[in-house]
Design an enzyme around this catalytic site. Structure first.
Site, PDB file in Angstrom:
ATOM      1  N   SER A  20       0.812  -1.299   0.067  1.00 18.53           N
ATOM      2  CA  SER A  20      -0.391  -0.009   0.004  1.00 18.53           C
ATOM      3  C   SER A  20       0.896   1.146   0.069  1.00 18.53           C
ATOM      4  O   SER A  20       2.299   1.273   0.478  1.00 18.53           O
ATOM      5  CB  SER A  20      -1.024   0.110   1.164  1.00 18.53           C
ATOM      6  OG  SER A  20      -2.114   1.002   1.060  1.00 18.53           O
ATOM      7  N   ILE A  22       3.312   4.470  -0.216  1.00 24.82           N
ATOM      8  CA  ILE A  22       4.519   5.042  -0.753  1.00 24.82           C
ATOM      9  C   ILE A  22       5.160   3.439  -1.033  1.00 24.82           C
ATOM     10  O   ILE A  22       6.041   3.543  -2.179  1.00 24.82           O
ATOM     11  CB  ILE A  22       5.226   5.677   0.323  1.00 24.82           C
ATOM     12  CG1 ILE A  22       4.507   6.926   0.416  1.00 24.82           C
ATOM     13  CG2 ILE A  22       6.746   5.874  -0.395  1.00 24.82           C
ATOM     14  CD1 ILE A  22       5.170   7.845   1.737  1.00 24.82           C
ATOM     15  N   SER A 147       9.617  10.575   7.896  1.00 27.07           N
ATOM     16  CA  SER A 147       8.574  11.651   7.719  1.00 27.07           C
ATOM     17  C   SER A 147       9.045  13.059   8.155  1.00 27.07           C
ATOM     18  O   SER A 147      10.033  13.035   9.189  1.00 27.07           O
ATOM     19  CB  SER A 147       7.341  11.245   8.643  1.00 27.07           C
ATOM     20  OG  SER A 147       6.672  12.312   8.884  1.00 27.07           O
ATOM     21  N   TYR A 160       3.135   8.297  16.882  1.00 27.79           N
ATOM     22  CA  TYR A 160       4.051   8.365  15.432  1.00 27.79           C
ATOM     23  C   TYR A 160       5.280   9.372  15.445  1.00 27.79           C
ATOM     24  O   TYR A 160       6.173   9.091  14.890  1.00 27.79           O
ATOM     25  CB  TYR A 160       2.841   8.954  14.332  1.00 27.79           C
ATOM     26  CG  TYR A 160       3.291   8.740  12.848  1.00 27.79           C
ATOM     27  CD1 TYR A 160       3.286   7.640  12.365  1.00 27.79           C
ATOM     28  CD2 TYR A 160       3.715   9.913  12.079  1.00 27.79           C
ATOM     29  CE1 TYR A 160       3.722   7.439  11.008  1.00 27.79           C
ATOM     30  CE2 TYR A 160       4.015   9.802  10.819  1.00 27.79           C
ATOM     31  CZ  TYR A 160       3.984   8.465  10.262  1.00 27.79           C
ATOM     32  OH  TYR A 160       4.547   8.368   8.842  1.00 27.79           O
ATOM     33  N   LYS A 164       8.876   8.158  14.736  1.00 28.04           N
ATOM     34  CA  LYS A 164       9.600   8.648  13.663  1.00 28.04           C
ATOM     35  C   LYS A 164      10.872   9.401  14.140  1.00 28.04           C
ATOM     36  O   LYS A 164      11.870   9.487  13.461  1.00 28.04           O
ATOM     37  CB  LYS A 164       8.787   9.667  12.859  1.00 28.04           C
ATOM     38  CG  LYS A 164       7.864   8.929  11.954  1.00 28.04           C
ATOM     39  CD  LYS A 164       8.393   8.077  11.146  1.00 28.04           C
ATOM     40  CE  LYS A 164       7.635   7.192  10.167  1.00 28.04           C
ATOM     41  NZ  LYS A 164       8.238   6.328   9.350  1.00 28.04           N
TER      42      LYS A 164
END
Length: 299
Positions: A20, A22, A147, A160, A164
Site C-alpha cells: 500500500s 509509498i 517523515s 507516530y 519517527k
C-alpha cells in the site's frame, strides 16, 4: 561487478510496506526500471496485487514474502530468499508503517507501543538482517521512509512522532556505523502529507480519521524521490515542499509554533468525520483498505 545503481544492470530490491501507499508506489517505479523485486508486507492478498501490477509495469521478477517487519525470522527469510533467487540484494526500501491518532492519555498502551515498534524496532530488524549482506557484497543501499514528523512534533500524533524521531535517530546511527564500508549507503526520505490510505487505516481515539496536510504529494512523487536517492545517495532527503519551513518554525519559534500547530492540525489534518475508537490496521493487515493512493487531491 555492477554497482547497485548501474542503470545497465537490473537491481534486486526488497521493499517493505509494499502492499500500500509509498511502498507500493515505489515498487511500481522500480518495476519501470526492470528491477527484480522482493515485496514484503503483512497481507498476502495485497502483495499478490502489487506483484501482478509490478510485472505488468516491467519488473523482471516479483517475489512476495508476507512478513511483519518486527518479526526478525520472517524478515531474515525474505532477505535470504532474495539472495538465493537473484544472487545478491542491491537495495532495500523500508516503507512499512502504521499510525494512530489521539492524545497520549487516550491511546491505549498496546497501540502506542505497536506504532513505535513498527518504526523503531522494525527498522532495527531490517538493518540487522540486511547490513551483513551488504557488507559481504561490499555494496548496498538502505533507504528508510521517515517523515517530516521525524523533525517536529504535533498533538494527537504522539506515538507516530515518537516513532519517527526514534527512527531518524537510528538511521543516523546506522549512517555512522557504516562509514567503514564506502559501498554501503543509508538514507532517510522524509515526506510531508502524502495521498495514501494510511490516514484512514490508522487507529484513532479522536472521533475522526486523519487526512494528509497540504501540500499533498502523490505517492508516485515520493517514490520518485526515493529513486533519485538511489541514483544519488544522500543522508536525508525531503519530499515535502514546506518541510524545511515547518522545521525551521518548530526549532526557531517554538512558542509561535506551539500556539498554531493544534488549530492548524484540526483544520487541515483531521478529516472531521465521525468514527468510534478503532485500532485500524495497527495489529493486522486490512487488505480492503490497501491501495497506492488515498482519496485526496495531490500534486
Amino acid at each position: 561487478m555492477p554497482t547497485p545503481t548501474d542503470p545497465a544492470s537490473p537491481q534486486t530490491v526488497l521493499v517493505t510496506g509494499a502492499s500500500s501507499g509509498i511502498g507500493r508506489a515505489t515498487a511500481m517505479e522500480l518495476a519501470g526500471r526492470g528491477a527484480r523485486l522482493v515485496l514484503v508486507a503483512r497481507g498476502e492478498e495485497s502483495l499478490d496485487e502489487t506483484a501482478a501490477q509490478a510485472l505488468a509495469a516491467g519488473a523482471q521478477a516479483a517475489l512476495i514474502r508476507p512478513a511483519d517487519v518486527t518479526d526478525e525470522d520472517a524478515v531474515r527469510a525474505a532477505v535470504e530468499d532474495a539472495v538465493t533467487e537473484f544472487g545478491r540484494l542491491d537495495v532495500v526500501v523500508h516503507a512499512a508503517q502504521v499510525m494512530a491518532y489521539g492524545r497520549i492519555e487516550d491511546v491505549p498502551r498496546e497501540v502506542y507501543e505497536q506504532v513505535v515498534d513498527v518504526a523503531l524496532h522494525g527498522t532495527a530488524v531490517v538493518a540487522r538482517v540486511v547490513l551483513p549482506v551488504f557488507r559481504r557484497q561490499g555494496a548496498g543501499h538502505l533507504v528508510v521512509v521517515n517523515s517530516v514528523l521525524g523533525n517536529i512534533a504535533t498533538p494527537l500524533l504522539g506515538s507516530y512522532v515518537a516513532a519517527k524521531w526514534g527512527q531518524l535517530g537510528l538511521i543516523r546511527v546506522l549512517q555512522q556505523e557504516t562509514r567503514d564500508e564506502p559501498g554501503i549507503s543509508v538514507s532517510a526520505v522524509q515526506p510531508g502529507g502524502v495521498d495514501t490510505p494510511i490516514y484512514v487505516q490508522a487507529a484513532s481515539w479522536t472521533g475522526s480519521t486523519g487526512r494528509p496536510p497540504p501540500p499533498v504529494y502523490s505517492p508516485q512523487r515520493v517514490a520518485r524521490v526515493v529513486l533519485s536517492t538511489l541514483d544519488r545517495p544522500r543522508r536525508i532527503v525531503q519530499a515535502g515542499l514546506f518541510n524545511p519551513l515547518i522545521t525551521a518554525g518548530f526549532r526557531l519559534l517554538p512558542g509561535v509554533y506551539d500556539a498554531l500547530v493544534g488549530p492548524l492540525l484540526q483544520r487541515m489534518a483531521v478529516a472531521d468525520d465521525d468514527v468510534p475508537p478503532t485500532e485500524g490496521n495497527v495489529f493486522e493487515s486490512r487488505p480492503e483498505g490497501n491501495a497506492t493512493e488515498g482519496r485526496w487531491r495531490s500534486i
